[in-house]
Structure formats: structure tokens, C-alpha cells
Design a protein around this motif. Structure first.
Motif, PDB file in Angstrom:
ATOM      1  N   ASP A 386      -3.126  59.630 -13.913  1.00 47.61           N
ATOM      2  CA  ASP A 386      -2.752  58.228 -14.519  1.00 47.61           C
ATOM      3  C   ASP A 386      -1.220  58.329 -14.616  1.00 47.61           C
ATOM      4  N   ASP A 387      -0.634  59.247 -14.984  1.00 46.03           N
ATOM      5  CA  ASP A 387       0.971  59.343 -15.245  1.00 46.03           C
ATOM      6  C   ASP A 387       1.846  59.034 -14.131  1.00 46.03           C
ATOM      7  N   LEU A 388       1.149  59.466 -12.806  1.00 48.55           N
ATOM      8  CA  LEU A 388       1.906  59.275 -11.578  1.00 48.55           C
ATOM      9  C   LEU A 388       1.869  57.777 -11.100  1.00 48.55           C
ATOM     10  N   GLY A 413       6.206  78.551 -18.494  1.00 49.37           N
ATOM     11  CA  GLY A 413       7.096  78.186 -19.539  1.00 49.37           C
ATOM     12  C   GLY A 413       8.271  77.519 -19.463  1.00 49.37           C
ATOM     13  N   VAL A 414       8.369  76.902 -18.202  1.00 54.11           N
ATOM     14  CA  VAL A 414       9.568  76.247 -17.846  1.00 54.11           C
ATOM     15  C   VAL A 414       9.488  74.783 -18.607  1.00 54.11           C
ATOM     16  N   LEU A 415       8.533  73.928 -18.527  1.00 60.33           N
ATOM     17  CA  LEU A 415       8.179  72.862 -18.721  1.00 60.33           C
ATOM     18  C   LEU A 415       7.262  73.133 -20.266  1.00 60.33           C
ATOM     19  N   LYS A 416       7.616  72.408 -21.299  1.00 60.37           N
ATOM     20  CA  LYS A 416       6.775  72.839 -22.693  1.00 60.37           C
ATOM     21  C   LYS A 416       6.230  71.611 -23.155  1.00 60.37           C
ATOM     22  N   ASP A 417       6.562  70.378 -22.601  1.00 59.77           N
ATOM     23  CA  ASP A 417       5.759  69.198 -23.334  1.00 59.77           C
ATOM     24  C   ASP A 417       5.728  68.165 -22.387  1.00 59.77           C
ATOM     25  N   ARG A 418       5.065  67.071 -22.434  1.00 58.41           N
ATOM     26  CA  ARG A 418       4.777  66.053 -21.818  1.00 58.41           C
ATOM     27  C   ARG A 418       6.134  65.330 -21.302  1.00 58.41           C
ATOM     28  N   LEU A 422       7.338  64.866 -17.493  1.00 59.33           N
ATOM     29  CA  LEU A 422       7.530  63.648 -17.047  1.00 59.33           C
ATOM     30  C   LEU A 422       8.961  63.335 -16.470  1.00 59.33           C
ATOM     31  N   GLY A 423      10.056  63.833 -17.239  1.00 52.98           N
ATOM     32  CA  GLY A 423      11.228  63.758 -16.975  1.00 52.98           C
ATOM     33  C   GLY A 423      11.510  64.651 -15.539  1.00 52.98           C
ATOM     34  N   TRP A 424      11.092  65.823 -15.378  1.00 48.44           N
ATOM     35  CA  TRP A 424      11.207  66.529 -14.169  1.00 48.44           C
ATOM     36  C   TRP A 424      10.519  65.791 -12.958  1.00 48.44           C
ATOM     37  N   VAL A 425       9.572  65.347 -13.007  1.00 49.18           N
ATOM     38  CA  VAL A 425       8.878  64.541 -12.018  1.00 49.18           C
ATOM     39  C   VAL A 425       9.868  63.608 -11.597  1.00 49.18           C
ATOM     40  N   LYS A 426      10.225  62.744 -12.497  1.00 50.98           N
ATOM     41  CA  LYS A 426      10.988  61.471 -12.132  1.00 50.98           C
ATOM     42  C   LYS A 426      12.221  61.943 -11.099  1.00 50.98           C
ATOM     43  N   ARG A 427      12.868  63.099 -11.910  1.00 49.00           N
ATOM     44  CA  ARG A 427      14.073  63.629 -11.372  1.00 49.00           C
ATOM     45  C   ARG A 427      13.774  64.479  -9.842  1.00 49.00           C
ATOM     46  N   GLY A 432      10.219  55.994 -10.190  1.00 44.03           N
ATOM     47  CA  GLY A 432      10.775  55.004 -11.316  1.00 44.03           C
ATOM     48  C   GLY A 432      10.929  55.440 -12.719  1.00 44.03           C
ATOM     49  N   THR A 433      11.400  54.672 -13.508  1.00 45.46           N
ATOM     50  CA  THR A 433      11.590  54.913 -14.777  1.00 45.46           C
ATOM     51  C   THR A 433      10.386  54.609 -15.864  1.00 45.46           C
ATOM     52  N   LYS A 434       9.380  53.966 -15.359  1.00 47.14           N
ATOM     53  CA  LYS A 434       8.330  53.243 -16.081  1.00 47.14           C
ATOM     54  C   LYS A 434       7.706  54.736 -16.637  1.00 47.14           C
ATOM     55  N   SER A 435       7.170  54.809 -17.837  1.00 46.38           N
ATOM     56  CA  SER A 435       6.538  55.536 -18.445  1.00 46.38           C
ATOM     57  C   SER A 435       5.211  55.370 -19.125  1.00 46.38           C
TER      58      SER A 435
END
Length: 435
Positions: A386-388, A413-418, A422-427, A432-435
């Protein structure tokens, strides 16, 4: 007295009140004579099935032709069988016809003396026409009458002889053993399900190593003897000896898939054995081929799909354990999160302990299990489909790739929270920047 025994005694009393003989029969008597609590109670009577069904209101016929009616009382099922003698057996399981008879004749058509005794619950005394009590004292499994005739009537009795000798730790009487060996090749005349059930009782017994030996010595088991293994990894001998040593090291209680995985984990070694240019014996892909062979064997024995899948997974993965110290954290966590891992770890332990005795990987995994114990080994995902979609992606094959990549970084342990995920996926995927 257990509720089941009390109910069984009530059933016998009601039969006697109708002027019928009523004895306990078979395995429950064997247990009672040995001073053990019986697991179930069978009742033998001179009442014919129609009379039994008139006396008791809750019944169903499972073999009225053979004089057997199930009586349901207080939530328990009791087989109530009419004393009988059997006609000829043409299918090595069922007599063509039966004749209702006397207690003595009924005892003489049963399989082994230790199962051929009756118990009169009114007088609290054992009735023994076949010498079962003496054989219990001598710890002997002895066929009633002519052993070859008993085995010809029902081929399963050969496996039952091994099962009783295994579970009770008894010796098989010499004449019975000789007839068993002489007839072992005919075991395939009986159904796979019946063979499976006896094998499970043998190999789930804490005394399973004795069963393994008796199955081998009798010819009932087509063994893996003679399949040599490289000495530097298997100084203990061939595959047969290696499997026997593993059985010795198992805990008392084992599941059906696990013990069959132990029995079959090296089943493909005979068909994969090659010798390389250095003279070393190799078994390339014996894990993968063994998994397929395990599936085929367990399907033939009519195991459930869940049991087959679990055993096949254990056999397929048993060589992966050598690689665990070099796995990335995410891969290791996924490996350890699988439902069969705990039993695979035990299989790995006995596999190593019965061969090269190098326990480094086992101890490494124990440490990792403790290290990962404080949180779910596979935590809830930081990013979902759903986030994607919210980021402007359309559902498709790329979804799985992205979600797995996020999970890998989460597990490491590289990604610790939502928010971070999400920031990593966008980059990473220029979304887009919608969240």
C-alpha cells in the motif's frame, strides 16, 4: 482406576447382565499384566453383533462381518468383538469368512501370545490359553501356533513383531524370527498406510535403534549398507552405520517428519556417489536429489502433505548448515525463521556428532538464536505494498523486489523505522514524494 477403565468395566457388566461372557482382550490385558495403565480397552464376548447393538444405544459396526461393533460410552470408543475363529486369508489381511466360537479358539487365531490373553473384570483374573503370561515374564514376542501361518494370514504381523520387540525391548522367539526372515520379502503385499503406521511406532520409540537393527537383520529394510563415505568427513563408516549412530543420538520424543528426515537425509548418496581425480568420494547434489527421493518415498507411504513437505525441506536444507557463518545477517535470519529450522538444527547436531564431530556451526547457530531471541526474527515490515501505491507505483513484479530489498536492510539493521525506509525507497527508486 481411570474413567476409561471404569467405563469398560461397566460395558462388561452390562453384557454379563444379559447372560453374555465379557472379557477384556488384547493389548490392554498385556499392559495390565505388566502393571501399566492401559491406553484403550477392547472387549471380547460371546454376544453376536446384533445382541451387542440391542444392549447399547450408541454403536456403529466397523466389521460386523467379523463380529466387531464399536460401543460409544462416556465419550470413549470401545471395540466389542464376538469370539471367533477365522477362515482362510486370501488377501493376507482379512479372512474370507469367520465362525463365532469360544474364548479359547478366539485366542488361538490372534497374532502373538502376549496379545492373546483375556482378563475377566468380574473376577479380576487373567485367562491365558496361549502362554502369554510366561512370555511376558521371559520378555519374548512369540507367534501363537505356527508363525509362518500367522504371517501368511496378515503380512503386517512381521512388522508388528519388530514393533513389539522394539517398544517393549523384548526378544523375538527363535521360531517366530526364522519365519519372519523367511517371509520378509512378502511385506510389500500389504498396504503402504499400514506399513507407515508400524514404521512410525518403531522409529518414534525411544528404543528405535533396536528397531533399526531388527528391520535390517530380518530383511524387512532395504538398507544403505555398503555406500562408502569419505573418511575425512565420515570416519564412522558407511551411510547405514552413520544413520544408525544418528538414531542413537536423537531425543526420546521426535516428530514423524523429523525422524523420517533423519532416516532419509542421505538416501541419495548411493545414487550420487562418484570418485574425483584425487580419489575422494563425492555425493554432489545428494541433498537436492535426496529431497526428491524423500518426497517419493513418503508419498508412497501415504504421509500427509504437511508431513512430506516438512521432511523434504529438512533433507533439502541439511547441507546448507555448512554455509551459515558466511551468510549475510538477512539471509541467516530468513534461514532461521523457517518453520522447520529447529528440527533441522537438531538433525544437523546429530549429523555432525555421528560423523566428523565438528560442532562449530551448531554452536554458532545457538549463539545467533540467543542473540536474535529478544525480538521477532522476522519483524513486521516497515514498508508494505500500500505504501508503494501511495508513492505512485503500479502493482507488478517490481513490488516484490522492492519489498524484499527493504526487508533485507531492515533485518541487517540499516533501516530502523518506517520513515527511514520510505525515504530510502524514494531515493533508491526515484519515486514521488507522496506519503
Amino acid at each position: 482406576m481411570s474413567p476409561m477403565e471404569k467405563t469398560a468395566r461397566d460395558i462388561a457388566q452390562r453384557l454379563r447382565a444379559a447372560d453374555q461372557i465379557a472379557y477384556f482382550a488384547g493389548g490392554c490385558v498385556r499392559d495390565m499384566v505388566r502393571g501399566l495403565a492401559a491406553k484403550d480397552f477392547d472387549v471380547a464376548t460371546d454376544a453376536t453383533p446384533d445382541i451387542v447393538q440391542k444392549i447399547f444405544s450408541h454403536t456403529y459396526a466397523v466389521g460386523a462381518h467379523f463380529g466387531v461393533v464399536v460401543v460409544v460410552e462416556n465419550g470413549f470408543n470401545f471395540e466389542v468383538a464376538t469370539f471367533r475363529s477365522d477362515g482362510v486369508y486370501l488377501d493376507h489381511r482379512h479372512p474370507v469368512d469367520v465362525r463365532f466360537s469360544s474364548p479359547e479358539e478366539d485366542a488361538k487365531r490372534r497374532d502373538f501370545t502376549i496379545n492373546g490373553m483375556f482378563f475377566d473384570p468380574e473376577k479380576n483374573e487373567v485367562i491365558d490359553f496361549v502362554g502369554g503370561r510366561a512370555d511376558l515374564e521371559a520378555k519374548l514376542v512369540r507367534a501363537i501356533g505356527d508363525p509362518a501361518a500367522r504371517f501368511a494370514e496378515d503380512r503386517l504381523r512381521m512388522l508388528r513383531a519388530v514393533r513389539f520387540a522394539t517398544v517393549l525391548d523384548y526378544k523375538i522367539d527363535n521360531r517366530t524370527w526364522d519365519a519372519l526372515v523367511a517371509n520378509a520379502a512378502s511385506i510389500n503385499e500389504i498396504s503402504a498406510e499400514r506399513i507407515r503406521d508400524e514404521l512410525l511406532k518403531i522409529f518414534r520409540s525411544p528404543n528405535r535403534v533396536r528397531g533399526w537393527g531388527l528391520l535390517d537383520q530380518s530383511g524387512l529394510l532395504r538398507t544403505m549398507k555398503g555406500c562408502l563415505q569419505p573418511e575425512q568427513f565420515h570416519p564412522e563408516g558407511d551411510v547405514f552405520q552413520h544413520t544408525r549412530l544418528m538414531l542413537e543420538l536423537l531425543p526420546e520424543e521426535v516428530s514423524a517428519p523429523f525422524v523420517f528426515a533423519v532416516l532419509l537425509h542421505d538416501v541419495a548418496k548411493p545414487v550420487t556417489a562418484t570418485v574425483d581425480e584425487t580419489g575422494r568420494i563425492r555425493f554432489n547434489e545428494h541433498d537436492r536429489i535426496g529431497a526428491a527421493m524423500t518426497e517419493s518415498i513418503m508419498e508412497r507411504l501415504r504421509f500427509s502433505r504437511a508431513e512430506i513437505d516438512a521432511a523434504v525441506e529438512m533433507v533439502r536444507q541439511h547441507m546448507v548448515f555448512k554455509d551459515v557463518p558466511r551468510m549475510r545477517v538477512a539471509k541467516l535470519k530468513r534461514f532461521m525463521a523457517r518453520p522447520t529450522f529447529e528440527e533441522e538444527l537438531e538433525l544437523h547436531r546429530v549429523d555432525c556428532a555421528s560423523s566428523h564431530q565438528m560442532m562449530d556451526n551448531y554452536e554458532f547457530l545457538l549463539r545467533k538464536r540467543e542473540e536474535f531471541a529478544n525480538e521477532p526474527i522476522i519483524p513486521p515490515p516497515l514498508v508494505r505494498g500500500d505504501d508503494l501505491i501511495a508513492l505512485g507505483m503500479k502493482p507488478g513484479p517490481k513490488f516484490g523486489e522492492i519489498l524484499e530489498a527493504v526487508e533485507t536492510l531492515q533485518l541487517e539493521g540499516v533501516l530502523k523505522d518506517r520513515e527511514e525506509a520510505l525515504g530510502w525507497v524514494k531515493r533508491e527508486y526515484s519515486l514521488g514524494t507522496k506519503s
